[in-house]
Write a protein that holds these residues in place. Structure first.
Motif, PDB file in Angstrom:
ATOM      1  N   SER A   1       0.918  -1.322   0.073  1.00 25.64           N
ATOM      2  CA  SER A   1      -0.008  -0.110   0.051  1.00 25.64           C
ATOM      3  C   SER A   1       0.975   1.281   0.046  1.00 25.64           C
ATOM      4  O   SER A   1       1.918   1.170   0.810  1.00 25.64           O
ATOM      5  N   SER A   2       0.570   2.333  -0.817  1.00 22.59           N
ATOM      6  CA  SER A   2       1.369   3.257  -0.735  1.00 22.59           C
ATOM      7  C   SER A   2       0.527   4.757  -1.135  1.00 22.59           C
ATOM      8  O   SER A   2      -0.023   4.556  -2.138  1.00 22.59           O
ATOM      9  N   TYR A   3       0.352   5.659  -0.474  1.00 22.28           N
ATOM     10  CA  TYR A   3      -0.430   7.000  -0.879  1.00 22.28           C
ATOM     11  C   TYR A   3       0.301   8.004  -0.240  1.00 22.28           C
ATOM     12  O   TYR A   3       1.483   8.151   0.843  1.00 22.28           O
ATOM     13  N   PHE A   4      -0.094   9.389  -0.643  1.00 18.06           N
ATOM     14  CA  PHE A   4       0.551  10.418  -0.001  1.00 18.06           C
ATOM     15  C   PHE A   4      -0.442  10.915   1.126  1.00 18.06           C
ATOM     16  O   PHE A   4      -1.637  11.084   0.756  1.00 18.06           O
ATOM     17  N   SER A   5       0.066  11.207   2.250  1.00 16.56           N
ATOM     18  CA  SER A   5      -0.743  11.451   3.369  1.00 16.56           C
ATOM     19  C   SER A   5      -1.010  12.979   3.436  1.00 16.56           C
ATOM     20  O   SER A   5      -0.056  13.798   3.672  1.00 16.56           O
ATOM     21  N   PRO A   6      -2.157  13.632   3.439  1.00 15.11           N
ATOM     22  CA  PRO A   6      -2.266  15.131   3.138  1.00 15.11           C
ATOM     23  C   PRO A   6      -2.303  15.457   4.612  1.00 15.11           C
ATOM     24  O   PRO A   6      -1.602  16.768   4.808  1.00 15.11           O
ATOM     25  N   PHE A   7      -2.533  14.802   5.654  1.00 16.17           N
ATOM     26  CA  PHE A   7      -2.556  15.328   7.029  1.00 16.17           C
ATOM     27  C   PHE A   7      -1.279  15.186   7.481  1.00 16.17           C
ATOM     28  O   PHE A   7      -0.550  16.275   8.293  1.00 16.17           O
ATOM     29  N   LEU A   8      -0.361  14.292   7.247  1.00 11.44           N
ATOM     30  CA  LEU A   8       1.107  14.263   7.780  1.00 11.44           C
ATOM     31  C   LEU A   8       2.016  14.928   6.932  1.00 11.44           C
ATOM     32  O   LEU A   8       3.086  15.367   7.160  1.00 11.44           O
ATOM     33  N   GLY A   9       1.717  15.152   5.469  1.00 11.75           N
ATOM     34  CA  GLY A   9       2.255  15.937   4.445  1.00 11.75           C
ATOM     35  C   GLY A   9       3.492  15.182   3.917  1.00 11.75           C
ATOM     36  O   GLY A   9       4.502  15.778   3.409  1.00 11.75           O
TER      37      GLY A   9
END
Lengths: 933, 88, 175
Positions: free
Chosen positions: A877-885
Motif C-alpha cells: 500500500s502506498s499513498y501521499f498523506s495530506p494530514f502528515l504531509g
C-alpha cells in the motif's frame, strides 16, 4: 427458369420469386430456396476460393456437410460473415459475397497461390518460412488466408434468448425415422419434443417417390398431424448441437436472418437419435473442382429445391444405394456416365468449369461428377454422450455400438439405411420396445485411396489438406490419429471433418497398410455446427453480466456527485465531486483528520452466530480468543485457513451469552458465511449453532474524526457518548425515530469513530441527519479512496492487499494466540510448521522515503543489492498523506520486522529508489486520538 | 450442466453446489501433538480416484453440507446422503 | 478506482415493477419477514409452510428454506436473538429481502428463462438460483402467480433480468 431448375417438383414456391445478388451479379430464386440451391439453379458454379491455395470451389453438399460455399451475407443493413450458403434460407434483397477471394470468387487475384502448393504443404510455417524468423511472415500469411471478415458494427439487439425446458423423450432429427419414432412415443403417453435443423421437416424423405404409399409431402404432413394431436412439440430450424451430462441437450433455434439463435437447455429422460447420415467422399485426382458434388447432395437439390446438379453427369460410386439416386436423376433428364472408382483411376479435368473426367482408360466429357463412397451415420451426439462405435465391414462405416445411458439411435444414424426397416425400427424404439438393428441391404466394395499419384487428391476441402499431406505426416511419424489431425489440420475447420474424417482415416489406413478402424477416431466435441458465442451467454451481458450490489444510499451518493465504482462486489463512492479525483480524495482524507468524515459502511458483513455452542464455535473459527468476550464488547480478529493463512479479518461483537455478530470484510461475506456453515455442519453439532447473514438488512453510517462525538451527539440518540461510559471497542443500542440503531465504537481510521447501523429502509433518514449534523462541525461524506489513506496512515491492513496467499498472523505482528491459545482453532497446527517458523518470512513493515520524495509505487519490489538481484518482498500500500504531509507505505518484506531502521532498495519498471523500514504506523502510534476522551 | 440432489431440496442445477472436500478426512486433534506428516496428509493428500468417488459437497443455495457418491469418469451421480438423520 | 458512475444505470430505475407483453412484475409490501432457525422449527410454527410447487393462499405463512430454517412472512413482531426455551434463533429480515410478484400468461415462461424448474419436480425449499441470483421462489394465490424474495442489494439486477426475459417471452409469442 433456367435449365438447371426443373419446371415442377421440390418444396419451393415458384409463385414467390426472390431477387438477390452474389459477388455483385443479380440473380433470381424462389421462396424455399437456400442461397446454394438458387445459385446452382442459375448455373453458378464458382462460389468461393479455398483457404490456403485459393482454388475455385463450388458446393459439395446440400446441408451442414458443406465445406466450401461460405459467404458473407447482407440483408437490410445487417451483415453476417461465415454463412453457409447451403443452410442460409434465401430472402429478397440478400447480397452474398464470396470469402477469401478478391475481387470475386470467379476472378480471384490470389488464385496464383496454387502454383506454389509444393511450398505450402502441411506444416509449412515451420518449414518454408522458418528462416530467418517465421514471425516476419505470419501477418502476411494470416492476411492472405482466412474466411470472412467481421463487421465492426455490433448488431443492435443481437441477443440470444435462453430458456430451460424438459421432456420425457427428445427426438433429434425430423426425417422419416425421427418422425415415426416421435409419433410412437407421443402416442404411448410420453411428453415428446422433436427437433430438426431444416425449416421444413422430412429430412431425406423427399428423395423417395412414395413413403408408406403416400407422396412424401403428404406423408410428412400426416406424421406432423399425428404428433401434435398426441401432444408432441416441434422445433423447426433447431440444431441439437451437443449432448452434455445427465441428459442435457443444447438446442440452437434459428430466428430471422441477422438475429441470434435461441438457446434451449433441454433436459430429456430419453434421447432418440435420428440424425441421419452423410455421404462419404472419394479421394481421387482433382476431386475438389467445381462440379464435383456429393451424390446424395444432388439428390437433395432435386428433391427439395427442384434443381438439377448438372446435365451430363459422371457418377462415381462403390455401392448399391447409388442406383436409386442415379435413376431419379435419369428420370429428371440427366445423361449419366457411371465410373467405377475401385477399378478406374479417375481424374477431373477443368478448373472453374468442369469439362470431363478421365477414368485412366477413357475421357468422358461431363459437366458434373457426383460422388458417393459410402454412407456415414452422423454419430456426433452419440459420442458426446459417451456412446461407443463399432466398425461395420459391410457398410465400411462406424455405427453406434454400446449405448450411452438414456440414448438410442434409429434410422440412418443407426446404420439402418433402408427406408421400411428404418420406419419399423423407429416405431419400435419410440414405443420403448427393445429392438435390434435390422440387416442392411447395402452392397459396397471397399475403396482404398491410391497413393503416390502426381495429381493432388483432396482429403479436407476446407483446410486444403491433400493425400500428399497425409503421406508426409506418415513419413514424419505423425501416425496416431490425434497427431495426424493436428499436424495436417485435417478435420479442424468449421465443418469439423464432416466430409474429411472418413477420407483421412482411409488414407492413413492405406499409408500404413492397416484396416481403417485400426487407425482410430478423434474425439467428437460439441458444437456439432458452429454456434455464435452469443448463444452461450445471452442476456448475461453488459450491466447484467456481473451485476454489482447496490447500496441503500446510492441515490444520496449520486445526488452528492459521487464517483461510483465496483469495490468488493458493491457499487461504492470512491470520492465525491467531478473533475480531478486526486484533489477530492486528498481533501476528504485531510478533513477526516481535522474535523470528521462520513462514510457509507453498509457492505460490512453482519453475520449473526447464535446458539448455546456459538461461543465455542467462534472460539474455534477465530485465531483470537473469543471465549472471554463479554456482552457489549467488540474484538478484532483473524480467520485463518487450515493452512494457517489469514483468510479474513474483522471484528466480532458479543451481544449476549448465545449471540455474536461477525463483522467480516464486505467482499468476503458469502465466503465467510459458507465457511461458517461448512464447519458448523461438519465437525460440530448444528442443532446448537445457527448462522444468519443479515448484512443487507442493516445499513451502516460511519463517522470518523476528532469531531465524531460532537456530531453523533447532535443526533438525539440518548446515548452517553463519553469515553468512560462508551469506551473504544464496545457497542450500544439506541433508538432513532423509533428504530433500533446499533452504535459500535470501532475504528478503521485510527481516530475516534462510530459505526451506526440501522435497518436499511431508514438509511436515508439517518444519513440525512448525520450529514446535516456534519455541516455544523465541518464534516462531510468521504469515499473509499480517502478511507484507504486513513487506514494506511494507521497501519491497518486490507486483506488481500497487505496480505497474500502466504501471510500468517504472526507475519502481521499478531502472535499472542499462536503462542498462548490452548484451545484448538482453524489453522493452529500450520502455524507450528517449519515454514511457519522460518526467519526469512515476509513480514509487514512500514516504508518511509526521504523528505520531498514521491510515494513508492504499489507493487514495487524490494530487491537485494549487488550481483543478481532478487525480490525480497514488495510494496503493498502506498499513498501521499495530506494530514502528515509525506508519503506513507506498507510492504511485506523478508525478515522485515527484525530489520526496522534498515534501508532497502526498491525497484519498479527499471527505476531504483531507496526506502527505510519502519513500524507500519505513521499516525498516532500511542493511540491517544483513538481512545479520545 | 449436471443435476445434483441436495438431501433437503431435491434435484438442482450443479451451479447451486460447491465441492468441499473428499469424504473421509478427519481433523487431527490439534490439542495433542500432531506429526508433520499427518498434518500435511490432512491438508494436501487427495485420493483423486478414477471411478467411484465419495465427496463432501455444499448446496450453496440452502447451505446444506452432505456426502455425494459419484463416478468421476461417467459423471453419474450414484448416491446422496445427508450428514444427519431427518428430524421431520 | 475509476469513476464508473455513468457505466451503471441508477439504482431504482425500474421502480416498483413493469408490464411487458403478457408479463406483470410488481413490488409487494410485506409487513414483516422473520428468519427463524432451529432443530425443531418446522414442527414449532403454526402457520402454513410453503415449498415448491404448492400455491400459498394464506396471508401469514412460513417459507420452507432448509431443514432447520423458515422465513415467516407477515407474522407477529418477535424479539431478535436466541430463545433457549424453543431452541430458536430469530432475526428480523424485513429489510433484507425485496419482494416482487410475477404474473400473467407468460410468467412461467419468464421463470424458465432464469432457472431449470418444473411443476413436476417438487422441492422442499423455495430457495433457488435464479439468473445467477439467490432468491426464494414460490406460487401465491394463483397457478401462474409467482412471488420472489431477493436480497435488497440485488433487486436492480433481478428486475433487469426479469425485464429482459419478459421481452424475450413476448418476442417468442410474436414470432
Amino acid at each position: 427458369m433456367t435449365s438447371f431448375r426443373m419446371p415442377t417438383g421440390g418444396l419451393i414456391d415458384r409463385t414467390q420469386p426472390i431477387s438477390f445478388t452474389f459477388d455483385g451479379t443479380a440473380y433470381q430464386g424462389f421462396a424455399g430456396d437456400t442461397l446454394a440451391s438458387a445459385l446452382l439453379a442459375n448455373g453458378v458454379r464458382v462460389m468461393g476460393r479455398s483457404f490456403k491455395y485459393h482454388r475455385p470451389r463450388s458446393v459439395w453438399g446440400a446441408w451442414v456437410d458443406e465445406p466450401n460455399a461460405i459467404m458473407t451475407v447482407s440483408l437490410d443493413g445487417r451483415d453476417l460473415p461465415n454463412c453457409l450458403a447451403t443452410t442460409t434460407p434465401l430472402e429478397d434483397g440478400m447480397q452474398a459475397r464470396s470469402v477469401n477471394a478478391w475481387p470475386s470468387a470467379q476472378f480471384d487475384i490470389k488464385g496464383g497461390l496454387d502454383l506454389f502448393h509444393r511450398w505450402l504443404a502441411a506444416g509449412f510455417y515451420y518449414k518454408t518460412f522458418i528462416w530467418p524468423d517465421w514471425h516476419l511472415f505470419e501477418p502476411s500469411i494470416r492476411r492472405m488466408a482466412g474466411l470472412g471478415a467481421v463487421s465492426h458494427d455490433v448488431l443492435d439487439g443481437y441477443m440470444s434468448d435462453q430458456i430451460h425446458d424438459r421432456c420425457d423423450v427428445l427426438v433429434v432429427g425430423g426425417g422419416p425415422a425421427g418422425l415415426v419414432a416421435a409419433v410412437a412415443a407421443a402416442q404411448s403417453g410420453q411428453q415428446v419434443v422433436l427437433v430438426d435443423d431444416h425449416p421444413t421437416l422430412g429430412g431425406s424423405g423427399y428423395q423417395y417417390d412414395r413413403i408408406e404409399d403416400m407422396d412424401p409431402q403428404g406423408w410428412v404432413a400426416a406424421q406432423v398431424q399425428a404428433l401434435t394431436a398426441a401432444g408432441g412439440r416441434l422445433l423447426r430450424g433447431t440444431t441439437a448441437f451437443g449432448v452434455y451430462d445427465h441428459g442435457l441437450v443444447g438446442l440452437a433455434e434459428a430466428g430471422p436472418f441477422g438475429t441470434a439463435p435461441r438457446l434451449w437447455r433441454m433436459r430429456a429422460d430419453r434421447i432418440i437419435l435420428a440424425s441421419g447420415a452423410l455421404d462419404r467422399q472419394i479421394t481421387f485426382a482433382n476431386n475438389d473442382r467445381p462440379g464435383v458434388m456429393s451424390l446424395f447432395g444432388a439428390a437433395e437439390y432435386l428433391a427439395r429445391y427442384g434443381v438439377m446438379a448438372g446435365r451430363d453427369i459422371a457418377v462415381l460410386s462403390n455401392h448399391s444405394f447409388a442406383d436409386r439416386v442415379t435413376q431419379r436423376l435419369t428420370d429428371a433428364g440427366a445423361r449419366i456416365v457411371p465410373v467405377d472408382p475401385v477399378t478406374d483411376t479417375p481424374r477431373v479435368i477443368g478448373v472453374k468449369t468442369l469439362k470431363a473426367i478421365d477414368t485412366g482408360t477413357r475421357t468422358h466429357p461431363v459437366d458434373t461428377v457426383l460422388v458417393s463412397g459410402g454412407v456415414t451415420p452422423l454419430v456426433h451426439l452419440w459420442r458426446h454422450a459417451g456412446g461407443k462405435l463399432d466398425w461395420c465391414d459391410q457398410r465400411q462405416a462406424f455405427v453406434p455400438g454400446a449405448a450411452p445411458k438414456g440414448m438410442v439411435a434409429v434410422g440412418a444414424a443407426n446404420g439402418t439405411f433402408d427406408l421400411e426397416p428404418a420406419l419399423e425400427e423407429a416405431r419400435g424404439v419410440g414405443a420403448a420396445e427393445t429392438t435390434t438393428r435390422p440387416s442392411c441391404s447395402i452392397k459396397l466394395t471397399r475403396l482404398v485411396p491410391k497413393l503416390g499419384t502426381t495429381a493432388r487428391q483432396w482429403i479436407d476441402l476446407q483446410h486444403d489438406v491433400t493425400l500428399k499431406d497425409i503421406e508426409m505426416a506418415a513419413r514424419e511419424n505423425y501416425v496416431s490419429v490425434e497427431h495426424l489431425k493436428r499436424y495436417t489440420t485435417l478435420g479442424m475447420a468449421s465443418d469439423q471433418g464432416k466430409t474429411s474424417n472418413m477420407a483421412g482415416l482411409a488414407a492413413m489406413a492405406a499409408v500404413q497398410d492397416v484396416a481403417l478402424p485400426e487407425v482410430g477416431t478423434t474425439t467428437f466435441r460439441p458444437p456439432f455446427v458452429p454456434i455464435p458465442l452469443e448463444t452461450y451467454h445471452g442476456r448475461i451481458s453488459g450491466e447484467l453480466r456481473n451485476p454489482v450490489k447496490r447500496l441503500p444510499l446510492e441515490a444520496r451518493h449520486r445526488a452528492a456527485d459521487a464517483a461510483l465504482c465496483e469495490y468488493g462486489g458493491w457499487l461504492r463512492p470512491g470520492w465525491y465531486g467531478s473533475g480531478d479525483p486526486k484533489q477530492h480524495i486528498q481533501a476528504e482524507a485531510k478533513m477526516a483528520r481535522e474535523t470528521a468524515g462520513i462514510l457509507d459502511g453498509s457492505p460490512l458483513g453482519k453475520i449473526e452466530v447464535m446458539g448455546p455452542d456459538a461461543e465455542a464455535f467462534l472460539n474455534f473459527v477465530y485465531y483470537n480468543t473469543i471465549r472471554t468476550m463479554k456482552p457489549g464488547q467488540i474484538r478484532y480478529g483473524f480467520m485463518l485457513t487450515e493452512g494457517g493463512i489469514v483468510y479474513d479479518d474483522g471484528v466480532v461483537s458479543r451481544v449476549g451469552q448465545n449471540r455474536f455478530i461477525v463483522s467480516c470484510s464486505s467482499s468476503h461475506v458469502d465466503g465467510v458465511r459458507a465457511h461458517l456453515e461448512a464447519w458448523r455442519q461438519d465437525g460440530n453439532d448444528p442443532d446448537r449453532i445457527f448462522v444468519h447473514d443479515l448484512t443487507q438488512h442493516w445499513a451502516t453510517v460511519t463517522v470518523t474524526g476528532p469531531k465524531a462525538r460532537d456530531l453523533v451527539g447532535a443526533l438525539g440518540l440518548e446515548v452517553d457518548l463519553s469515553a468512560a461510559a462508551f469506551p473504544h471497542m464496545t457497542f450500544r443500542e439506541a433508538r432513532f425515530h423509533g428504530h433500533t440503531v446499533r452504535i459500535a465504537r470501532v475504528s478503521f481510521s485510527g481516530d475516534l469513530c462510530y459505526e451506526m447501523s440501522i435497518r436499511a429502509s431508514q438509511a436515508e433518514r439517518l444519513w440525512d441527519a448525520v450529514v446535516a449534523a456534519g455541516q455544523a462541525v465541518g464534516a462531510a461524506p468521504i469515499g473509499i479512496e480517502a478511507m484507504s489513506i486513513l487506514r494506511a496512515e494507521k497501519g491497518y491492513i486490507i486483506i488481500g492487499k497487505d496480505t497474500d496467499g502466504e501471510t500468517m498472523p504472526h507475519d502481521l505482528g499478531v502472535s499472542a494466540p499462536r503462542d498462548r491459545k490452548t484451545a484448538a482453532y482453524i489453522g493452529d497446527r500450520s502455524l507450528q510448521s517449519e515454514t511457519a517458523q522460518e526467519a526469512c518470512r515476509k513480514t509487514l513493515v512500514g516504508l518511509a522515503v526521504a523528505e520531498g520524495d514521491a510515494p513508492l509505487v504499489t507493487g514495487a519490489h524490494a530487491i537485494t543489492t549487488g550481483g543478481s538481484p532478487r525480490s525480497v518482498g514488495y510494496v503493498t500500500s502506498s499513498y501521499f498523506s495530506p494530514f502528515l504531509g509525506h508519503p506513507v507505505a506498507m510492504g511485506l518484506i523478508e525478515g522485515g520486522a527484525a530489520r526496522i531502521g534498515e534501508t532497502i532498495e526498491v525497484w519498479h519498471d527499471g527505476e531504483r529508489r531507496t526506502a527505510t523500514l519502519c513500524a507500519p504506523c505513521f499516525y498516532d502510534p500511542d493511540g491517544g486520538r483513538l481512545h479520545a476522551g | 450442466m449436471q443435476i445434483f440432489t441436495c438431501p433437503f431440496c431435491g434435484p438442482r442445477d450443479e451451479r447451486e453446489f460447491h465441492f468441499v472436500a473428499e469424504q473421509g478426512k478427519v481433523r487431527p486433534d490439534t490439542t495433542q501433538s500432531v506429526s508433520d506428516a499427518d498434518w500435511a496428509a490432512y491438508l494436501h493428500t487427495q485420493r483423486n480416484e478414477k471411478g467411484r468417488v465419495r465427496e463432501v459437497w455444499m448446496h450453496t443455495t440452502c447451505d446444506e453440507v452432505f456426502v455425494m457418491e459419484r463416478h468421476s469418469v461417467s459423471m453419474e451421480v450414484l448416491a446422496t446422503t445427508a450428514l444427519r438423520k431427518e428430524s421431520t | 478506482m475509476r469513476d464508473d458512475r455513468n457505466k451503471w444505470a441508477a439504482s431504482g430505475t425500474l421502480g416498483d415493477g413493469f408490464e411487458i407483453g403478457d408479463v406483470v412484475v410488481s413490488r409487494v409490501r410485506v409487513s414483516r419477514q422473520l428468519l427463524v432457525s432451529g432443530p425443531r422449527v418446522r414442527t414449532q410454527i403454526d402457520v402454513p409452510t410453503v415449498g415448491w410447487p404448492e400455491i400459498c393462499e394464506a396471508t401469514t405463512y412460513a417459507l420452507s428454506l432448509r431443514r432447520d430454517r423458515v422465513l415467516v412472512v407477515n407474522g407477529d413482531p418477535v424479539e431478535d436473538g436466541w430463545d433457549d426455551a424453543t431452541s430458536q434463533a430469530r432475526s428480523d429480515a424485513s429489510d433484507l429481502y425485496s419482494v416482487f410478484d410475477l404474473s400473467g400468461r407468460d410468467a412461467f415462461n419468464v421463470v424458465k428463462r432464469g432457472t431449470e424448474i418444473s411443476m413436476e419436480s417438487p422441492s422442499r425449499s423455495v430457495l433457488r438460483r435464479f439468473f445467477g441470483l439467490q432468491v426464494m421462489l414460490y406460487r401465491v394465490q394463483a397457478e401462474d402467480r409467482f412471488r420472489l424474495h431477493v436480497a435488497r442489494a440485488s433487486e436492480d439486477a433481478l428486475l433487469g433480468y426479469l425485464e429482459s426475459a419478459a421481452g424475450s417471452a413476448w418476442a417468442a409469442r410474436s414470432r
